[in-house]
Design a protein around this motif. Structure first.
Motif, mmCIF file in Angstrom:
data_model
loop_
_atom_site.group_PDB
_atom_site.id
_atom_site.type_symbol
_atom_site.label_atom_id
_atom_site.label_comp_id
_atom_site.label_asym_id
_atom_site.label_seq_id
_atom_site.Cartn_x
_atom_site.Cartn_y
_atom_site.Cartn_z
ATOM 1 N N ILE A 30 -16.289 -63.218 -7.395
ATOM 2 C CA ILE A 30 -17.323 -64.248 -7.425
ATOM 3 C C ILE A 30 -18.446 -63.711 -8.293
ATOM 4 O O ILE A 30 -18.924 -62.592 -8.090
ATOM 5 N N LYS A 31 -18.832 -64.513 -9.273
ATOM 6 C CA LYS A 31 -19.917 -64.115 -10.159
ATOM 7 C C LYS A 31 -21.150 -64.945 -9.820
ATOM 8 O O LYS A 31 -21.075 -66.161 -9.680
ATOM 9 N N GLN A 32 -22.272 -64.260 -9.687
ATOM 10 C CA GLN A 32 -23.552 -64.929 -9.416
ATOM 11 C C GLN A 32 -24.576 -64.276 -10.341
ATOM 12 O O GLN A 32 -24.928 -63.112 -10.159
ATOM 13 N N GLY A 33 -25.011 -65.043 -11.332
ATOM 14 C CA GLY A 33 -25.893 -64.469 -12.347
ATOM 15 C C GLY A 33 -25.140 -63.391 -13.102
ATOM 16 O O GLY A 33 -24.037 -63.604 -13.577
ATOM 17 N N GLU A 34 -25.708 -62.205 -13.175
ATOM 18 C CA GLU A 34 -25.051 -61.076 -13.838
ATOM 19 C C GLU A 34 -24.245 -60.209 -12.873
ATOM 20 O O GLU A 34 -23.572 -59.271 -13.286
ATOM 21 N N GLU A 35 -24.331 -60.509 -11.577
ATOM 22 C CA GLU A 35 -23.640 -59.725 -10.551
ATOM 23 C C GLU A 35 -22.210 -60.238 -10.352
ATOM 24 O O GLU A 35 -21.968 -61.439 -10.327
ATOM 25 N N ILE A 36 -21.271 -59.311 -10.157
ATOM 26 C CA ILE A 36 -19.883 -59.653 -9.863
ATOM 27 C C ILE A 36 -19.528 -59.022 -8.520
ATOM 28 O O ILE A 36 -19.713 -57.826 -8.309
ATOM 29 N N TYR A 37 -19.032 -59.862 -7.609
ATOM 30 C CA TYR A 37 -18.667 -59.440 -6.262
ATOM 31 C C TYR A 37 -17.152 -59.555 -6.105
ATOM 32 O O TYR A 37 -16.569 -60.569 -6.475
ATOM 33 N N GLU A 38 -16.539 -58.544 -5.535
ATOM 34 C CA GLU A 38 -15.101 -58.591 -5.287
ATOM 35 C C GLU A 38 -14.843 -59.318 -3.971
ATOM 36 O O GLU A 38 -15.493 -59.036 -2.957
ATOM 37 N N VAL A 39 -13.899 -60.247 -3.981
ATOM 38 C CA VAL A 39 -13.455 -60.920 -2.762
ATOM 39 C C VAL A 39 -12.339 -60.060 -2.187
ATOM 40 O O VAL A 39 -11.257 -59.973 -2.749
ATOM 41 N N VAL A 40 -12.620 -59.380 -1.075
ATOM 42 C CA VAL A 40 -11.669 -58.408 -0.525
ATOM 43 C C VAL A 40 -10.773 -58.985 0.571
ATOM 44 O O VAL A 40 -9.714 -58.447 0.850
ATOM 45 N N ASN A 41 -11.194 -60.099 1.179
ATOM 46 C CA ASN A 41 -10.391 -60.731 2.222
ATOM 47 C C ASN A 41 -10.839 -62.177 2.383
ATOM 48 O O ASN A 41 -12.005 -62.496 2.174
ATOM 49 N N ILE A 42 -9.888 -63.016 2.749
ATOM 50 C CA ILE A 42 -10.184 -64.427 2.994
ATOM 51 C C ILE A 42 -9.382 -64.843 4.215
ATOM 52 O O ILE A 42 -8.201 -64.525 4.329
ATOM 53 N N LYS A 43 -10.026 -65.548 5.135
ATOM 54 C CA LYS A 43 -9.315 -66.034 6.308
ATOM 55 C C LYS A 43 -9.861 -67.392 6.715
ATOM 56 O O LYS A 43 -11.000 -67.736 6.407
ATOM 57 N N LYS A 44 -9.018 -68.142 7.394
ATOM 58 C CA LYS A 44 -9.433 -69.454 7.884
ATOM 59 C C LYS A 44 -9.641 -69.350 9.384
ATOM 60 O O LYS A 44 -8.761 -68.891 10.112
ATOM 61 N N ARG A 45 -10.839 -69.760 9.815
ATOM 62 C CA ARG A 45 -11.179 -69.707 11.232
ATOM 63 C C ARG A 45 -11.976 -70.958 11.585
ATOM 64 O O ARG A 45 -12.962 -71.270 10.932
ATOM 65 N N ASP A 46 -11.534 -71.666 12.602
ATOM 66 C CA ASP A 46 -12.219 -72.879 13.079
ATOM 67 C C ASP A 46 -12.464 -73.873 11.946
ATOM 68 O O ASP A 46 -13.531 -74.467 11.840
ATOM 69 N N GLY A 47 -11.474 -74.023 11.063
ATOM 70 C CA GLY A 47 -11.570 -74.996 9.979
ATOM 71 C C GLY A 47 -12.389 -74.553 8.780
ATOM 72 O O GLY A 47 -12.531 -75.292 7.816
ATOM 73 N N GLU A 48 -12.937 -73.342 8.830
ATOM 74 C CA GLU A 48 -13.733 -72.831 7.714
ATOM 75 C C GLU A 48 -12.993 -71.687 7.034
ATOM 76 O O GLU A 48 -12.312 -70.903 7.688
ATOM 77 N N ILE A 49 -13.126 -71.611 5.716
ATOM 78 C CA ILE A 49 -12.532 -70.518 4.962
ATOM 79 C C ILE A 49 -13.626 -69.486 4.719
ATOM 80 O O ILE A 49 -14.626 -69.757 4.064
ATOM 81 N N ILE A 50 -13.417 -68.302 5.285
ATOM 82 C CA ILE A 50 -14.415 -67.238 5.238
ATOM 83 C C ILE A 50 -14.021 -66.236 4.165
ATOM 84 O O ILE A 50 -12.913 -65.701 4.178
#
Length: 96
Positions: A30-50
């Motif tokens: 995920i890029k926000q401005g000049e910062e780049i963040y690594e997405v290390v895990n994704i899970k679905k809980r209670d209808g939301e994707i975290i």
């Protein structure tokens, strides 16, 4: 962005697959401005994707750009397809 809790972020829309049905979750950035963040895990809980990031986002209001690690996704898609092919072969062999 719907919510931000430390390194855990929920967006109102996402391109990332949270995993399930025997398939692992996507990875990417995920890029926000000049910062780049690594997405290390994704899970679905209670209808939301975290989305779990390698560190906390700096700004809840600033726009973001999502990027899937396509080499990871393609590798997992091929592996998952191969498992289906093997399962069909095994089922057909038991019917001989």
């Amino acid at each position: 962005m719907v919510s931000l809790n430390g390194r855990l972020v929920v967006f109102d829309q996402t391109i990332f697959y949270p995993g399930g049905g025997g398939r692992p979750c996507d990875k990417g950035f995920i890029k926000q401005g000049e910062e780049i963040y690594e997405v290390v895990n994704i899970k679905k809980r209670d209808g939301e994707i975290i989305h779990e990031l390698d560190r906390q986002l700096h700004d809840k209001q600033q726009a973001i750009i999502m990027q899937i690690d396509w080499s990871w996704r393609v590798q997992k898609m091929r592996y998952y397809t191969l498992l289906h092919v093997i399962a069909v072969i095994c089922i057909n062999m038991t019917m001989l």
